[in-house]
Enzyme design. Structure first.
Site, short mmCIF file in Angstrom:
data_model
loop_
_atom_site.label_atom_id
_atom_site.label_comp_id
_atom_site.label_asym_id
_atom_site.label_seq_id
_atom_site.Cartn_x
_atom_site.Cartn_y
_atom_site.Cartn_z
N LYS A 184 17.64 -10.50 27.91
CA LYS A 184 16.63 -10.72 28.96
C LYS A 184 17.17 -11.66 30.04
CE LYS A 184 14.49 -8.52 25.80
NZ LYS A 184 13.84 -7.30 25.61
C1 LIG Z 1 13.17 -7.18 24.05
C2 LIG Z 1 11.81 -6.65 23.95
C3 LIG Z 1 10.92 -7.04 22.92
C4 LIG Z 1 11.34 -7.91 21.78
O1 LIG Z 1 11.75 -9.18 22.15
P1 LIG Z 1 12.39 -10.16 21.03
O2 LIG Z 1 12.37 -11.49 21.70
O3 LIG Z 1 13.76 -9.65 20.74
O4 LIG Z 1 11.50 -10.11 19.84
C5 LIG Z 1 9.63 -6.55 22.96
N1 LIG Z 1 9.22 -5.72 23.93
C6 LIG Z 1 10.04 -5.30 24.92
C7 LIG Z 1 9.52 -4.39 25.98
C8 LIG Z 1 11.37 -5.73 24.95
O5 LIG Z 1 12.19 -5.30 25.92
#
Ligand SMILES: *Cc1c(COP(=O)(O)O)cnc(C)c1O
Length: 382
Positions: A184
Site C-alpha cells: 500500500k
Molecule cells: C490489501 C487489502 C486488504 C488487506 O489488507 P491487510 O492489511 O494485508 O490485511 C483488504 N482489502 C483490500 C481491498 C486490499 O487491497
C-alpha cells in the site's frame, strides 16, 4: 536489455528516518500500543478529517473490528464487491454473517450501483464498499438510492489520502478500514487503521481491539490504583498495533502527500504513453476524485490484444518488468464458490477484471524512464 532492468511491481519507501523512529521507540521501553500509536492515530485522523482513528494489526483485523462494532452478526447480509482482495469478504465470514457478492463496474473496478440494488434483501445490514486501487466509490450516490437503515462501511485498504469531491476516504460511511501492508501507499510492515466520526462506535471498536477491556492498557499502567484489573463485558480480541510500528507510521504519514503526488506524475505519464497502445485501457480518473494511486491497473482488451493477459505478463517478466493481475474475483475462489454455489456468469464485470486486468509497476522509487521502458515493451508485443 533484461539484464539492465529490474522494475518491481511495488517497493516500500522506507529508510533512515524510519530507522531512527524505531530506535527511539525501542529506547523508550514502551513497545506495545502506546504514545507513538496515539500520535500516528492523531495524524491519520487529521489527514482524513475524522474525529477518531484506531490503529490495528492489519486492514483485515480492522475490517473485522469495524463489522463487529457495526453490530454485524449471524443472520445479517453484507454486500461486498466480488473484485477485491479476499479479506473484504473473509471479515464478513468471521462475524458469522453472509457476504453477498456484487458485480463491479469495469470502468472504475469499483462496486456497481445497479448490482447493489439487485442484491438488497430485508436482511441486508450493510454495504462494504471498496475504494479499489485508490479510487473512491461514489458513496453519496449509493446512499441516495438505498434505504437509510443500511449501513455503509468502507474498505479503504488502498485509499489512504484519496478523496471524492473533497471528502476523504474513511469519512464517507459510518467507518473505514485502511491497510499499511508494504504493497500500500504507506506502510508499517503490517498494520491497519479504523476511521470514524462516531464516538460511540469508536469506543466500542477500541474496547474490542483490547480483549474487550473496559479501561485501556495505558490508563491501567499509569493509574494510581495498582490493584485494578479491568472488567470484560464483551468478547474482545487482541488487535493492537505495536508502538514500534506506530513510530514508523508517524514518519510515513508525513510523506503521504508527496508519495501520492509522485505516483500521480508517473500515472499521468503512463496514461499519455499508453494511449499509443490500442489494446490496453488505462484506468479512468473521474474529475471529482483524488486518486491515491496505490496501483496502476490497466485492462487488456481480449479481442484486439495480440496475446492474452498472462502472455503479456510473461513477456514483461522476461524483460525484467514485474506485473500482476489487478486482484482476484472472490466468486472464482474455491471457498466462496463452493459455499455459496456461485457461478461466473452472474459476475461478468468482476470475471472480466480478474482475467484481463494488468497492474503495471508503480512506486516511489521509479523514474519516468522506467515508465517509458515498460510502455516500450508493451509496444513491442505483436
Ligand atoms: C490489501 C487489502 C486488504 C488487506 O489488507 P491487510 O492489511 O494485508 O490485511 C483488504 N482489502 C483490500 C481491498 C486490499 O487491497
Amino acid at each position: 536489455m533484461a539484464d539492465d532492468y529490474n522494475i518491481q511491481i511495488s517497493v516500500p519507501t522506507v529508510g533512515d528516518e524510519e530507522w531512527c523512529a524505531i530506535k527511539s521507540s525501542i529506547d523508550s521501553g514502551w513497545l506495545t500500543q502506546g504514545p507513538k500509536v496515539k500520535e500516528f492515530e492523531n495524524l491519520f485522523a487529521e489527514k482524513h478529517q475524522v474525529r477518531n482513528a484506531l490503529a490495528t494489526t492489519s486492514c483485515t483485523t480492522a475490517l473485522h473490528l469495524m463489522l463487529l462494532a457495526a453490530g454485524i452478526g449471524p443472520g445479517d447480509e453484507v454486500i461486498v464487491p466480488s473484485f477485491t482482495w479476499i479479506s473484504t469478504a473473509n471479515a464478513v465470514e468471521y462475524c458469522g454473517a453472509k457476504p453477498v457478492l456484487c458485480d463491479v463496474d469495469v470502468e472504475t473496478y469499483n462496486i456497481s450501483l445497479e448490482s447493489i440494488i439487485k442484491k438488497i434483501t430485508p436482511n441486508t445490514k450493510a454495504i462494504l464498499v471498496v475504494h479499489l486501487f485508490g479510487l473512491c466509490v461514489d458513496v453519496e450516490l449509493i446512499k441516495s438510492q438505498i434505504k437509510s437503515n443500511i449501513l455503509i462501511l468502507e474498505d479503504c485498504a488502498c485509499a489512504a489520502g484519496a478523496s471524492i469531491r473533497g471528502i476523504p476516504a474513511g469519512k464517507l460511511g459510518l467507518a473505514g478500514a485502511f491497510s499499511f501492508h508494504p504493497r500500500k501507499s504507506i506502510t508499517t510492515g503490517e498494520g491497519g487503521m479504523i476511521t470514524t466520526d462516531d464516538d460511540n462506535f469508536s469506543s466500542l471498536a477500541s474496547k474490542l481491539r483490547n480483549h474487550g477491556a473496559q479501561i485501556s492498557e495505558e490508563s491501567r499502567h499509569s493509574g494510581a490504583k495498582p490493584y485494578l484489573l479491568p472488567d470484560f463485558d464483551v468478547l474482545g480480541y487482541n488487535y493492537r498495533m505495536t508502538d514500534i510500528q506506530g513510530a514508523i507510521g508517524v514518519v510515513q504519514i508525513s510523506k503521504l502527500n508527496r508519495f501520492i503526488m509522485e505516483r500521480e506524475q508517473l500515472a499521468k505519464l503512463y496514461v499519455e504513453l499508453l494511449s499509443e497502445v490500442p489494446w490496453i485501457k488505462s484506468p479512468v480518473i473521474p474529475i471529482d476524485r483524488q486518486h491515491a494511486w496505490q496501483s496502476f491497473v490497466t485492462m487488456i482488451d481480449p479481442k484486439s490484444s495480440p496475446r492474452n493477459r498472462d502472455l503479456v505478463m510473461e513477456y514483461l517478466h522476461q524483460n525484467g518488468v514485474a506485473s500482476r493481475p489487478g486482484t482476484h474475483a472472490i466468486h472464482m475462489l474455491s471457498y466462496y464458490k463452493k459455499k455459496y454455489s456461485l457461478s461466473q456468469s452472474d459476475f461478468p464485470g468482476a470475471t472480466s477484471c480478474a482475467l484481463n486486468s494488468l497492474a503495471l509497476p508503480l512506486h516511489n522509487k521509479m523514474t519516468s524512464s522506467d515508465v517509458k521502458y515498460v510502455v516500450k515493451l508493451l509496444h513491442e508485443i505483436k
